[in-house]
Design an enzyme around this catalytic site. Structure first.
Site, PDB file in Angstrom:
ATOM      1  N   SER A   1      39.059   3.602  34.267  1.00 25.81           N
ATOM      2  CA  SER A   1      39.852   2.661  33.341  1.00 25.81           C
ATOM      3  C   SER A   1      39.127   2.263  31.920  1.00 25.81           C
ATOM      4  CB  SER A   1      40.214   1.514  34.221  1.00 25.81           C
ATOM      5  OG  SER A   1      40.822   1.704  35.080  1.00 25.81           O
ATOM      6  N   THR A   2      37.544   2.107  32.045  1.00 22.56           N
ATOM      7  CA  THR A   2      36.972   1.848  31.028  1.00 22.56           C
ATOM      8  C   THR A   2      35.711   2.978  30.716  1.00 22.56           C
ATOM      9  OG1 THR A   2      35.376   0.397  32.105  1.00 22.56           O
ATOM     10  CG2 THR A   2      37.395  -0.539  31.499  1.00 22.56           C
TER      11      THR A   2
END
Length: 192
Positions: free
Chosen positions: A15-16
Site C-alpha cells: 500500500s505504501t
C-alpha cells in the site's frame, strides 16, 4: 478451457512506499511463479500500472497467482469482475494464503467461496473504516485533532497581514516568519 498448461504469473501489491513486498515475493517465488509484477499503491487507488501490465501479459492457460486476496482486489465487484474476466480469457486464478488457498475459483463451488470471502473482506474493511471514523470523531469531541500541527498561529498571521499591508513581498514575509511561501499564501487566502 484447461487453465493449467501455462505459467504461474505472480502479482504483489503493497500500500505504501514504506512497506516491503518481500514476503509476497518469497511466497510467489516458492509457488514457482515465472514472473512477478509488483505495485506500490493503495488498493483504493485505481491507478495500478503493474496490475494492468500483468493482466495484459497473461495468456490463455496461464494462472494469475496472488499471495492474499486483499492484495488483488478491494471490493467484491472488483474481485468478481476481474476473476470473471480472467476465466473468460482462459486464465486461472490462485490465492496462496487465506480462505481461498484451497479452492479453485473457476468452479461453481470455488466461485461461491470467492464471493463469500470477498464479501467478508469488504465487510471487514467497512468496519475498520467505521471504527477509524468513530475514533477520530471521539478525539475531536475531546478537543484532539490529528494531522500536522499548524505553522501559522494567530501572532504570525497578524504579523503577515501587517507586513503585506505595508507592501512587503510574500517571499520576504515567509522568510522572516520562517514558513514556506505556500503556507503563507494558504493562510492569507483563508482569512480573505
Amino acid at each position: 478451457m484447461d487453465t493449467t498448461t501455462g505459467q504461474l504469473i505472480g502479482y504483489a501489491r503493497v500500500s505504501t512506499d514504506d512497506q516491503d513486498a518481500q514476503l509476497q515475493h518469497a511466497a510467489l517465488a516458492e509457488a514457482d511463479c515465472a514472473r512477478i509484477f509488483t505495485d506500490k499503491a493503495s488498493g483504493k487507488n485505481t491507478e495500478r500500472p503493474e496490475l494492468a501490465a500483468v493482466l495484459d501479459y497473461l495468456r490463455p492457460g496461464d494462472t494469475l497467482c496472488v499471495w492474499k486476496l486483499d492484495r488483488f482486489a478491494r471490493s467484491l465487484i472488483d474481485l468478481v469482475t476481474m476473476v470473471d474476466g480472467l476465466a473468460a480469457r482462459g486464465i486461472g486464478f490462485k490465492v496462496l494464503t487465506g480462505a481461498l488457498a484451497s479452492i479453485a475459483p473457476n468452479t461453481p463451488d470455488g466461485r461461491l467461496m470467492l464471493q463469500v470471502v470477498g464479501a467478508m473482506a469488504e465487510f471487514e474493511r467497512s468496519l475498520i473504516k467505521d471504527r477509524t471514523r468513530a475514533g477520530l470523531e471521539a478525539a475531536k469531541a475531546q478537543g484532539r485533532t490529528g494531522g500536522r500541527p499548524t505553522v501559522m498561529d494567530a501572532d504570525k498571521l497578524a504579523a503577515a497581514k501587517a507586513r503585506k499591508a505595508q507592501g512587503e513581498s510574500v517571499t520576504a514575509i515567509a522568510k522572516a516568519l520562517k514558513v514556506s511561501r505556500a503556507t503563507l499564501y494558504r493562510a492569507l487566502a483563508d482569512v480573505g
